[in-house]
Design a protein around this motif. Structure first.
Motif, mmCIF file in Angstrom:
data_model
loop_
_atom_site.group_PDB
_atom_site.id
_atom_site.type_symbol
_atom_site.label_atom_id
_atom_site.label_comp_id
_atom_site.label_asym_id
_atom_site.label_seq_id
_atom_site.Cartn_x
_atom_site.Cartn_y
_atom_site.Cartn_z
ATOM 1 N N TRP A 145 -36.386 -98.224 -28.762
ATOM 2 C CA TRP A 145 -37.317 -98.739 -29.761
ATOM 3 C C TRP A 145 -38.671 -98.061 -29.549
ATOM 4 C CZ3 TRP A 145 -41.240 -100.768 -26.929
ATOM 5 C CH2 TRP A 145 -40.933 -101.333 -25.690
ATOM 6 N N PHE A 146 -39.627 -98.340 -30.433
ATOM 7 C CA PHE A 146 -40.945 -97.719 -30.295
ATOM 8 C C PHE A 146 -42.008 -98.656 -30.839
ATOM 9 C CE2 PHE A 146 -39.936 -96.888 -34.654
ATOM 10 C CZ PHE A 146 -41.142 -96.786 -35.324
ATOM 11 N N TYR A 189 -46.445 -98.312 -32.189
ATOM 12 C CA TYR A 189 -47.491 -97.339 -32.529
ATOM 13 C C TYR A 189 -48.811 -98.053 -32.769
ATOM 14 C CZ TYR A 189 -50.074 -93.778 -35.155
ATOM 15 O OH TYR A 189 -51.030 -92.900 -35.585
ATOM 16 N N ASP A 196 -38.828 -104.528 -27.977
ATOM 17 C CA ASP A 196 -40.154 -104.340 -28.562
ATOM 18 C C ASP A 196 -40.899 -105.651 -28.738
ATOM 19 O OD1 ASP A 196 -38.371 -105.200 -30.460
ATOM 20 O OD2 ASP A 196 -39.032 -103.827 -32.031
ATOM 21 N N ASP A 243 -32.975 -92.078 -32.671
ATOM 22 C CA ASP A 243 -32.348 -92.544 -31.437
ATOM 23 C C ASP A 243 -32.277 -91.455 -30.388
ATOM 24 O OD1 ASP A 243 -30.524 -90.986 -32.718
ATOM 25 O OD2 ASP A 243 -28.870 -92.422 -32.627
ATOM 26 N N LEU A 258 -42.470 -94.745 -26.688
ATOM 27 C CA LEU A 258 -41.016 -94.751 -26.828
ATOM 28 C C LEU A 258 -40.398 -95.482 -25.639
ATOM 29 C CD1 LEU A 258 -40.289 -91.042 -27.868
ATOM 30 C CD2 LEU A 258 -40.757 -93.005 -29.355
ATOM 31 N N SER A 259 -39.428 -96.353 -25.923
ATOM 32 C CA SER A 259 -38.668 -97.032 -24.877
ATOM 33 C C SER A 259 -37.395 -96.245 -24.604
ATOM 34 C CB SER A 259 -38.323 -98.454 -25.310
ATOM 35 O OG SER A 259 -37.287 -98.989 -24.506
ATOM 36 N N THR A 260 -37.172 -95.902 -23.326
ATOM 37 C CA THR A 260 -35.976 -95.162 -22.925
ATOM 38 C C THR A 260 -35.317 -95.862 -21.740
ATOM 39 O OG1 THR A 260 -37.096 -93.699 -21.347
ATOM 40 C CG2 THR A 260 -37.108 -93.029 -23.659
ATOM 41 N N LEU A 313 -38.324 -87.776 -30.798
ATOM 42 C CA LEU A 313 -39.470 -87.817 -31.704
ATOM 43 C C LEU A 313 -39.529 -86.523 -32.492
ATOM 44 C CD1 LEU A 313 -42.186 -89.196 -32.580
ATOM 45 C CD2 LEU A 313 -43.244 -88.029 -30.642
ATOM 46 N N VAL A 372 -39.127 -91.364 -35.608
ATOM 47 C CA VAL A 372 -38.575 -91.750 -34.311
ATOM 48 C C VAL A 372 -37.078 -91.976 -34.517
ATOM 49 C CG1 VAL A 372 -38.613 -93.391 -32.419
ATOM 50 C CG2 VAL A 372 -40.737 -92.808 -33.588
ATOM 51 N N LYS A 385 -47.202 -85.557 -24.646
ATOM 52 C CA LYS A 385 -46.475 -86.533 -23.853
ATOM 53 C C LYS A 385 -47.258 -86.883 -22.598
ATOM 54 C CE LYS A 385 -41.779 -87.231 -22.019
ATOM 55 N NZ LYS A 385 -40.481 -86.555 -21.801
ATOM 56 N N VAL A 426 -33.832 -92.974 -27.319
ATOM 57 C CA VAL A 426 -34.834 -93.980 -27.676
ATOM 58 C C VAL A 426 -34.177 -95.314 -28.033
ATOM 59 C CG1 VAL A 426 -36.728 -94.557 -29.233
ATOM 60 C CG2 VAL A 426 -36.395 -92.177 -28.482
#
Length: 602
Positions: free
Chosen positions: A164-165, A167, A217, A137, A176-178, A140, A135, A197, A162
């Motif tokens: 943060w992420f 799993y 996160d 920035d 994924l945070s966008t 993916l 992951v 996705k 991105v």
């Protein structure tokens, strides 16, 4: 951390009796945690003085040495513990192979950089034993690690800015945070080597000026509840000040469609929370008051009318049961710096079997006491507990199996089989609803042969309902039709249903045999059988069917040829069989199977 089996007035949670101990962080020792496998890595002097990877699962314990090649950001084994991935810089990840003795393979160091030199790796996770996800920035990146050749092959990339992420390994979901606020979340589900996705989740957050990252996160958790995966988000939208109560929003992650907002947990408390789950219960840890709140999504709550249910804690906030951890420097304090590993705790089948025997024994004793007028209690129980199988099915089996999707077919079958065994042992009639649940579980678990053996040995009894259930399974398990025919024949019931099924399956001769054996020949429709025989496109089957009904009509009404010139009068006008007589003439050159038979005999 696990939910205690016995909830007392002061505590409902306790820490594990066997804590995982490791050397703390100091000038020599570094500590890393892999939340996917639950391993804690203690690295001394960059690995030259040794690396210890330990876990609550002792099968994951490893101890080895490696070269000190500089700073370590993160390290994680693949699921088979044959390749160790180490991130030392924001640009690349290196790999070390391990042999069958769980030792690093000499000269097996190889690495992989991210796609673009300007990208920064935010983290990585093993998806399978060979596939790994970076992951960055900017999105993916999926890679395949070929350990034997010490190479890494690119599989697929997804572009996104991105923040943060997070799993979750069991369901293979990565989020994924966008977005500027961090509130636009994109779930990815991994199937084989593909990262698919899913539709985005847009979390409502408080507006800030100028716009900046507000959802981090630490505000989200992925929790498995009753076999399904939920995204839990600390809701900041309604938090007007630091003293405002916090709510937790639960989104159901759906691999086949968009996530659904289903629950809101009302904490009635301000400040930070940490989330975990145990035994399908949500545990909210509140460091400010050093207490925990407990929620259960299976319990009823208040609906807002738009599909969202508001839930309150099922018990007042209580602290974790005190636990004396002997440390050389300080006593244990409730802290936010911990991780949670939830246990699985199915009840042993042997214990469940004893409970079933006690309940059924008490039920039989209760029925006898009613018949004789004498009261009787089972000495196995400290009180008189009377439950029949319908009570257990509606109040226990149905609710548990429907609510807990994480229960395996194997375990559910074992529980139901023990219940059937106990009912047979105490000569209690087995209800159709119990049989249907067990058979459904056997079929869904691909254990049809076991079902067949239980039926043939009369373990499940014989009833019209069971036979009809077998008929419904014939497309999945062809032998089910044979089992149904045998049961209908023994019970002498269900004739019309069975005949319809056999005709539909073009088993005309078997249907005629069943009709003759059960004395139904005088009442059945010739036209229905002849029509099915024509559909087989088999002249022999049609001839046998035609002959059967000619003989039937001759026996019932006498020989029409003595009174009429038309052989078609062997069938009464109401039977509407002229077309089948014509079809017979076309196939065999005459209009009577009886006529053919008499010529052959002469």
């Amino acid at each position: 951390m696990a939910a205690s089996n016995k909830i007392c007035c002061k505590h409902f949670l306790k820490l594990s009796d066997k804590p995982l101990r490791f050397e703390p962080v100091n000038e020599v020792n570094q500590v890393f945690f892999d939340d996917t496998l639950g391993q804690v890595f203690a690295v001394r002097s960059g690995g030259t003085l040794g690396v210890v990877a330990d876990s609550l699962d002792k099968k994951l314990y490893r101890s080895f040495r490696m070269q000190d090649k500089g700073n370590i950001i993160a390290m994680k084994f693949n699921p088979s513990l044959t390749v160790l991935a180490i991130q030392r810089s924001p640009k690349s990840v290196e790999f070390i192979n391990f042999n069958e003795k769980n030792e690093p393979v000499e000269f097996s160091n190889y690495s992989q950089t991210c796609k673009n030199k300007s990208f920064m790796i935010r983290g990585f996770n093993w998806i399978t034993t060979t596939d790994i996800a970076f992951v960055t920035d900017s999105g993916l990146e999926l890679y395949q690690v070929v350990a034997e050749k010490q190479t890494v092959r690119s599989l697929k990339t997804h572009s996104a800015q991105v923040n943060w992420f997070c799993y979750e390994r069991k369901h293979s979901i990565l989020i994924l945070s966008t977005g500027i606020l961090g509130n636009v979340l994109y779930p990815f589900v991994f199937q084989g080597t593909q990262g698919i996705k899913l539709p985005r989740i847009e979390v409502e957050v408080a507006a800030v000026k100028p716009p900046s990252l507000v959802l981090f996160d630490r505000h989200v958790s992925l929790l498995e509840l009753y076999g399904q995966l939920y995204l839990a988000v600390l809701n900041q939208k309604m938090q007007k000040s630091e003293s405002s109560p916090i709510t937790i929003v639960l989104y159901l992650i759906n691999k086949d469609g968009p996530a659904k907002k289903l629950y809101i947990l009302e904490t009635k408390l301000p400040g930070n929370f940490a989330l975990s789950s145990a035994d399908n219960l949500i545990v909210l840890h509140h460091p400010a008051t050093e207490t925990c709140l407990l929620f259960d999504i299976a319990l009823p709550g208040d609906s807002d009318g738009f599909g969202v249910t508001h839930l309150l804690p099922i018990i007042e906030p209580l602290p974790i049961q005190p636990y004396d951890i002997q440390l050389p420097s300080k006593d244990f304090k409730y802290d936010m710096c911990w991780e949670v590993i939830s246990p699985e705790s199915p009840y042993p089948i042997g214990l469940i079997a004893r409970v079933f025997d006690a309940l059924n024994r008490n039920y039989v004793a209760h029925r006898k006491s009613i018949e004789t007028g004498n009261s009787s209690n089972d000495p196995f129980l400290p009180f008189s507990l009377i439950l029949d199988q319908r009570d257990l099915y509606s109040g226990v089996f149905y609710k548990v199996f429907e609510a807990r999707k994480d229960i395996s077919h194997k375990y559910a079958i074992a529980v139901l089989s023990e219940f059937v065994r106990s009912l047979n042992q105490y000569n209690i009639y087995i209800g159709d609803f119990i049989l249907e649940e067990l058979i459904t579980r056997l079929v869904d678990g691909n254990r049809c042969n076991e079902m067949s053996q239980l039926i043939e040995r009369s373990v499940l009894g014989e009833s019209k309902r069971l036979a009809c259930l077998q008929l419904s399974l014939q497309n999945i398990y062809p032998r089910a039709l044979h089992l149904a025919i045998n049961m209908f024949s023994k019970e002498n019931t269900g004739g019309p249903e069975l005949i319809e099924i056999m005709l539909e399956k073009r088993q005309i001769i078997s249907a005629l045999r069943y009709v003759r054996k059960n004395g139904l020949a005088d009442t059945i429709s010739a036209r229905k059988f002849l029509d099915a025989a024509v559909e087989t496109n088999d002249p022999a089957v049609f001839h046998a069917t035609f002959l059967f009904f000619e003989q039937r009509n001759l026996r019932l009404r006498g020989d029409p040829s003595q009174h009429h010139s038309l052989l078609s009068d062997r069938f009464a006008p109401g039977e509407q069989c002229d077309s089948y007589v014509s079809h017979f003439e076309k196939l065999f050159g005459c209009s009577s199977a009886l006529h053919q038979t008499s010529i052959a005999n002469n």
